[in-house]
Scaffold this motif. Structure first.
Motif, PDB file in Angstrom:
ATOM      1  N   GLY A 103     -14.313  -8.992  -4.935  1.00  0.00           N
ATOM      2  CA  GLY A 103     -14.730  -7.712  -4.519  1.00  0.00           C
ATOM      3  C   GLY A 103     -13.934  -6.403  -5.357  1.00  0.00           C
ATOM      4  N   SER A 104     -12.857  -6.822  -6.221  1.00  0.00           N
ATOM      5  CA  SER A 104     -12.226  -5.710  -6.856  1.00  0.00           C
ATOM      6  C   SER A 104     -12.821  -5.503  -8.402  1.00  0.00           C
ATOM      7  CB  SER A 104     -10.836  -6.123  -6.915  1.00  0.00           C
ATOM      8  OG  SER A 104     -10.239  -7.028  -7.801  1.00  0.00           O
ATOM      9  N   LEU A 105     -13.752  -5.987  -8.703  1.00  0.00           N
ATOM     10  CA  LEU A 105     -14.331  -5.588 -10.082  1.00  0.00           C
ATOM     11  C   LEU A 105     -15.884  -5.175  -9.943  1.00  0.00           C
ATOM     12  CD1 LEU A 105     -13.124  -8.722 -12.040  1.00  0.00           C
ATOM     13  CD2 LEU A 105     -11.999  -6.576 -11.879  1.00  0.00           C
ATOM     14  N   ASP A 106     -16.106  -4.189 -10.741  1.00  0.00           N
ATOM     15  CA  ASP A 106     -17.475  -3.555 -10.617  1.00  0.00           C
ATOM     16  C   ASP A 106     -18.362  -4.555 -11.484  1.00  0.00           C
ATOM     17  OD1 ASP A 106     -19.688  -2.104 -10.889  1.00  0.00           O
ATOM     18  OD2 ASP A 106     -18.949  -0.180 -11.047  1.00  0.00           O
ATOM     19  N   ARG A 111     -11.945 -13.949 -13.302  1.00  0.00           N
ATOM     20  CA  ARG A 111     -12.163 -12.727 -12.729  1.00  0.00           C
ATOM     21  C   ARG A 111     -10.588 -12.071 -12.419  1.00  0.00           C
ATOM     22  NH1 ARG A 111     -17.187 -12.206  -8.709  1.00  0.00           N
ATOM     23  NH2 ARG A 111     -18.283 -13.802  -9.470  1.00  0.00           N
ATOM     24  N   GLN A 112      -9.783 -12.856 -11.884  1.00  0.00           N
ATOM     25  CA  GLN A 112      -8.453 -12.569 -11.306  1.00  0.00           C
ATOM     26  C   GLN A 112      -7.740 -12.204 -12.980  1.00  0.00           C
ATOM     27  OE1 GLN A 112      -7.170 -10.702  -9.517  1.00  0.00           O
ATOM     28  NE2 GLN A 112      -6.517 -12.327  -7.725  1.00  0.00           N
ATOM     29  N   PHE A 156      -5.126  -6.765  -7.057  1.00  0.00           N
ATOM     30  CA  PHE A 156      -5.652  -7.089  -5.603  1.00  0.00           C
ATOM     31  C   PHE A 156      -5.791  -8.435  -5.366  1.00  0.00           C
ATOM     32  CE2 PHE A 156      -7.373  -2.750  -5.893  1.00  0.00           C
ATOM     33  CZ  PHE A 156      -7.247  -2.303  -4.654  1.00  0.00           C
ATOM     34  N   GLN A 157      -5.628  -9.167  -4.102  1.00  0.00           N
ATOM     35  CA  GLN A 157      -5.931 -10.368  -3.854  1.00  0.00           C
ATOM     36  C   GLN A 157      -7.487 -10.964  -4.192  1.00  0.00           C
ATOM     37  OE1 GLN A 157      -5.368 -11.218   0.290  1.00  0.00           O
ATOM     38  NE2 GLN A 157      -5.811 -13.380   0.270  1.00  0.00           N
ATOM     39  N   ASP A 158      -8.439 -10.064  -4.025  1.00  0.00           N
ATOM     40  CA  ASP A 158      -9.818 -10.685  -3.857  1.00  0.00           C
ATOM     41  C   ASP A 158     -10.310 -10.408  -5.369  1.00  0.00           C
ATOM     42  OD1 ASP A 158     -12.302 -11.226  -3.703  1.00  0.00           O
ATOM     43  OD2 ASP A 158     -12.711  -9.418  -2.445  1.00  0.00           O
ATOM     44  N   ARG A 164       0.687  -1.083  -0.045  1.00  0.00           N
ATOM     45  CA  ARG A 164       0.113  -0.154   0.071  1.00  0.00           C
ATOM     46  C   ARG A 164       0.723   1.429  -0.141  1.00  0.00           C
ATOM     47  NH1 ARG A 164      -5.152  -0.176   1.227  1.00  0.00           N
ATOM     48  NH2 ARG A 164      -5.164   1.832   2.199  1.00  0.00           N
ATOM     49  N   ALA A 197      -8.821  -8.615 -13.918  1.00  0.00           N
ATOM     50  CA  ALA A 197      -8.088  -7.742 -12.903  1.00  0.00           C
ATOM     51  C   ALA A 197      -6.695  -7.409 -13.473  1.00  0.00           C
ATOM     52  CB  ALA A 197      -8.348  -8.180 -11.489  1.00  0.00           C
TER      53      ALA A 197
END
Lengths: 343, 346, 341
Positions: C102-105, C159-160, C97-99, C58, C163
């Motif tokens: 949660g990280s995609l709209d 998904r990943q 991101f890891q998740d 971060r 991302a």
């Protein structure tokens, strides 16, 4: 435990489980000899967690066993009422659940949660005996200052310590069989090593048979005598742990092993991976569920679920895999995974 | 950590309550003072001369700064002098003292009905799926929609007019009976203490319908809240773990699921109780219940400042007091709240 | 940390400190962290929960302020950038991101998600952007049939990959990969690692790979930093680190990781858990260290990173290599049998 030790302390025969109209377990067979440690490995959606809940009779709303049987110490428990099962759960058959952070009641003391397991199966056990036994249990799983910690609440324990408490609860009544569902997945590597050490120690000294459900092939290799590989609600291969990692006989097992980034593997060579995604349980092909992703699939694979094919290791015990070409997979495997790339 | 909340926790909560109380009273005082309307004109009447009005204002302290007025009002309030009604000249504290027990008794009984009813209905509705759950769900949905005063009228119509099993809207006691000697001010309790069985059963009969009508809304609200919490808590992993020990389904449901699901409900229950005490005005009107509702409504209509001010201040005390009790109860039932700044370990 | 290279580092982190609160109750999550990453390299950051690896990610991504120290990317101090300047510079360093859930709209199509960063940074025309996004997705194995789908309908691995496409479509100099595979199934992890590496070969992007899976770190990284309670305790080229760990924590960490190939290796069991409070002085690992527990110097003096073995291998330990050497001498007891006492 009972005086006579049956040859199989725990057996699952042709277990089928459905949630609504969707079949999640499609005929699972599993057998445990006394003191045996069997791993059930599979990816998410393979049905391995449903297996844990099903054998404990805790499928919850919507889930039901449609056929097959589960027997504990030679007794069929699938026909038992919920109340009768309450006398089996926690005494003959118990559970270590996956996430230590959410597996303990946050508003009850650790002492009351251990004591609950003891009192449930030892009516009339005095308060003092419960406390004494709880202290013994906590120290047996390596929790220091157990007297003081009995009065504490889960939020005062770290993840690793909570998982030890869950183990203490599970072994409180010296069960014959322990179902461990991803017991270390949520933990750090060094904490996982501590917890596995405790678990190994306890099941060895008490002769408890264990079903270890996990996605971590490394944990299985270390802990288990035998491994069952699960795919789309069926066990597709079963073998001794060392043998399976040496020479898988099912294409899925082989692909799974090949996709591991094993230590010492050559960096220049890409990892193998399995194309596609695990099938949706609502629309399974009539034949082998792995066939659509399998590099070795033939037209006949899609026709019917293949009969288990036996393969024989030279000098080893017979094993089987649910594949029409199991013998071929077994024979063509190029030795120990990754061994030829060693440092 | 011990099994009871620490002294530090209690002191912290008490201090918080005190600060809130001071702020709430000051705010309500300020708001009422800026509302149009002239108490002096009200007391002196429309024909008073400007000089007389000015003198009266001076006497009432209305010419002082608002801060000074607040301090003198609070000082009086604490020493039991709550001012007098500008309209009737009666002492505010004695008016409220006479009326408050009736309101409290009604609110308390309605609250017990609502909470017990909600716990029983929510437990059964989530334990077994079936007709009961559906019925409880539909009824609580209806309960949220019914205005309490309308429900009161319906109950009167059915049980008093048609069936004749309940007394009509005649206050707390039938007119031919005399009130029991005042000890707690609750007729049910006082009549029992006095050994007067006739008065007791009459008081209960008078209490039943207004309490039911008043309980409906909070029952419906709490039932829905608790049912949702129970259903969610029942899916927690620790419930599976408890069952895996061999603990029966009902014991698990009551000992573990209810305990955890009740936590968020306790705070809401406190607020529900507070609104019952301060919000039973319409029900009191329907049943001719001699509570504070009537004087309050009158006070507002006549801009009778002292009555309204005292009532608002009392309401604030009640709300904050109940919140304080809720905090303490929460401290008892939720170990995680006991230590200020306690942090769950990763 | 001088390497025998003439090239300048792409990423240069110097004396990075991140602490919460101040004074007596204050504690540092990152304590004086310095390292370099060279262009085209993959550097792994390995450690357990509480070691500060996510905080480090971060901090480098400028998603939180640091207490002191600097982060230079291609000679530009990121910690000094503010507002619009920072936003414009962000195209050069991207985060995965890891998740992947949660990280995609979920309301956007896969293609729109990948086009969006190009749009934000004003790259190309609409037609060009569409082409760039489509090509990027195709290289990650997401063909035309995926473009109009919503991320909701995709599997975790798919998904990943979306991302990753979103991060790499900007052609960044640095991509910080925060546990990009830990939420995925094993068979899918392999695919994602392969694709990441192919992209690196193609574009020369530099990766900072935050990871707790040691075998993935060994396979995927050129160099590895081991973090413990906010300090770098050891750093070395991946192969050398795994072959010859010098810090007792690294040795214990490697020994604890299950390995299906060597089920009978002997584990070193540490006492306590990694999420401890940092000691006020001495080595951060001393309290749990099999060597340093009772040694005066470990309890009082914090060791600095120093060369151990090859020039690229550094460790912060007063007794580097001692644990590893004593282990080599000890008889190897199979993990399963040592408990049957």
């Amino acid at each position: 435990m009972t005086g006579t030790t049956p040859e199989r302390v725990f057996a699952v025969d042709g277990l089928r489980v459905s949630y609504g109209d969707t079949e999640i377990l499609r005929g699972v067979d599993l057998m445990l000899a006394p003191g045996e440690k069997v791993g059930v490995v599979g990816e998410s959606g393979s049905g391995k967690s449903t297996l844990a809940l099903a054998v404990l009779g805790l499928l919850g709303a919507g889930g039901r066993i449609t056929s097959g049987r589960v027997s504990v110490l030679g007794r069929d428990v699938t026909g038992l009422s919920d109340r009768e099962l309450d006398r089996v759960r926690g005494r003959d058959l118990s559970l270590v659940f996956q996430d230590p952070l959410t597996s303990l009641d946050p508003v009850k003391t650790i002492g009351s949660q251990i004591g609950e397991a003891l009192r449930r199966h030892n009516r009339g056990m005095s308060k003092r005996d419960v406390a004494k036994r709880s202290v013994e249990l906590l120290s047996s799983v390596g929790v220091s200052a157990p007297e003081r910690r009995l009065a504490q609440y889960p939020h005062e324990f770290s993840g690793g310590m909570r998982q030890r408490v869950l183990i203490a609860i599970a072994i409180a009544n010296d069960p014959a069989v322990l179902i461990a569902d991803e017991p270390t997945t949520a933990l750090d590597v060094t904490t996982q090593a501590q917890v596995m050490e405790v678990l190994e120690d306890l099941v060895a000294s008490r002769g408890i048979s264990v079903v270890l459900i996990t996605h971590d092939l490394g944990v299985v290799a270390e802990f288990c005598d035998r491994v069952c590989v699960m795919y789309a609600g069926r066990i597709v291969e079963s073998a001794g742990a060392a043998e399976l990692f040496d020479r898988p006989a099912h294409p899925y097992s082989r692909a799974l092993l090949a996709s591991l980034a094993l230590p010492g593997r050559s960096r220049s060579e890409p990892l193998e991976w399995i194309p596609g995604a695990p099938p949706a349980m609502t629309s399974l092909p009539p034949g082998c569920a792995f066939a659509p992703r399998c590099a070795m699939a033939e037209p006949r694979c899609a026709e019917a679920i293949p009969e288990p094919e036996a393969v024989f290791a030279a000098g080893g015990s017979p094993r089987w895999a649910e594949c029409l070409r199991a013998g071929e997979v077994y024979d063509t495997h190029n030795g120990r995974v990754g061994a030829d790339h060693g440092a | 950590m011990s099994a009871v909340p620490t002294l530090r926790y209690l002191l912290g909560r008490a201090f918080g309550a005190l600060v809130t109380l001071v702020l709430a009273s000051a705010l309500s005082f300020a708001i009422l003072r800026v509302v149009p309307g002239d108490p002096a004109r009200l007391i002196a009447g429309p024909l008073a001369t400007p000089e007389a009005l000015a003198a009266l204002r001076d006497e009432l302290g209305l010419n002082d700064g608002i801060a000074a007025q607040y301090v003198s009002y609070i000082g009086g309030f604490l020493s039991g002098d709550w001012g007098y009604s500008f309209a009737s000249g009666a002492d505010v504290s004695s008016v409220l003292a006479q009326r408050l027990p009736a309101t409290l008794e009604l609110a308390l009984v309605a609250f017990v009905i609502a909470v017990v009813g909600a716990v029983v209905c929510a437990l059964l509705a989530t334990y077994r799926r079936g007709w009961f759950g559906t019925a409880s769900k539909s009824l609580s949905l209806l309960g949220l929609g019914f205005p309490p005063f309308w429900l009161g009228l319906v109950l009167l119509l059915v049980f008093s007019s048609w069936l004749g099993v309940s007394p009509g809207p005649s206050g707390r006691l039938s007119s031919y009976l005399t009130a029991p000697p005042q000890i707690t001010g609750f007729y049910t309790v006082d009549s029992l203490l006095a050994g007067d069985v006739v008065a007791f059963s009459d008081a209960v009969a008078h209490l039943a319908l207004p309490a039911l009508a008043l309980a409906m809304l909070p029952w419906a609200f709490l039932t829905r809240l608790l049912t949702a919490n129970l259903a969610e808590t029942a899916t927690s992993p620790y419930v599976v773990v408890v069952r895996s020990k061999g603990v029966g389904r009902w014991s698990t449901h009551v000992r573990h699921v209810l305990h955890n699901a009740a936590l968020p409900t306790i705070t809401s229950s406190g607020l529900v109780f507070a609104t019952l005490i301060t919000g039973s005005v319409l029900i009191e009107q329907v049943f001719d219940w001699p509570g504070v509702g009537e004087v309050l409504v009158g006070g507002i209509q006549r801009q009778d400042f002292a009555i309204v001010q005292a009532f608002v201040l009392l309401s604030a005390v009640v709300f904050i007091g109940i919140n304080f009790v809720v905090d303490i109860v929460n401290g008892f039932v939720d170990p995680r709240l006991r230590v200020v700044g306690a942090r769950s370990q990763p | 940390m001088e390497l025998e290279v003439t090239e300048a580092p792409l990423l240069s982190v110097r004396n990075l400190v991140k602490s919460y609160a101040a004074g007596k109750n204050g504690y540092a999550v990152l304590d004086d962290v310095s390292f370099d990453v060279f262009p085209g390299e993959t550097v792994g950051i390995v450690g357990e929960s509480g070691c500060g690896k996510s905080t480090l990610a971060r901090a480098i991504m400028r998603l939180g302020d640091v207490t002191s120290g600097s982060v230079e990317l291609a000679g530009k101090d990121l910690t000094a950038l503010r507002g619009r300047q920072l936003r414009r510079h962000r195209r050069h360093f991207q985060l995965v991101f890891q998740d992947p859930f949660g990280s995609l709209d979920a309301r956007m199509s896969v293609r729109a998600i990948v086009e969006q960063p190009l749009e934000v940074h004003g790259i190309g025309t609409a037609v060009e952007r569409r082409e760039l996004a489509t090509d990027m997705l195709a290289r990650l194995g997401l063909g035309a049939e995926f473009l109009t789908r919503s991320p909701k309908t995709l599997s975790g691995g798919q998904r990943q990959r979306v991302a990753i496409a979103r991060a790499l479509v900007l052609d960044p100099q640095l991509a910080v990969l925060d546990e990009p595979i830990s939420a995925l199934d094993v068979s899918v992890q392999a695919q994602v690692l392969n694709l990441l590496r192919e992209e690196q070969r193609r574009t020369g992007v530099t990766y900072l790979f935050i990871v707790h899976d040691l075998s993935a770190a060994e396979y995927f990284c050129d160099r590895i930093l081991v973090l413990y309670l906010g300090r770098i305790v050891e750093t070395a080229p991946a192969a050398e680190l795994f072959a010859n760990p010098r810090h007792p924590y690294t040795v214990a960490l490697f020994s604890a990781a299950p390995d299906p190939r060597r089920p009978d290796r002997k584990r070193i069991l540490l006492e306590g858990e990694p999420q401890a409070r940092r000691p006020e002085r001495g080595c951060v690992f001393a309290a749990r260290c099999p060597l340093g527990k009772d040694r005066e110097i470990c309890r009082t003096t914090s060791p600095e990173l120093a060369q151990a073995g090859s020039p690229e291998h550094q460790t912060a330990c007063h007794f580097p290599g001692e644990l590893q050497e004593s282990r080599a001498l000890a008889t190897v007891v199979p993990a399963g049998e040592e408990n049957a006492r």
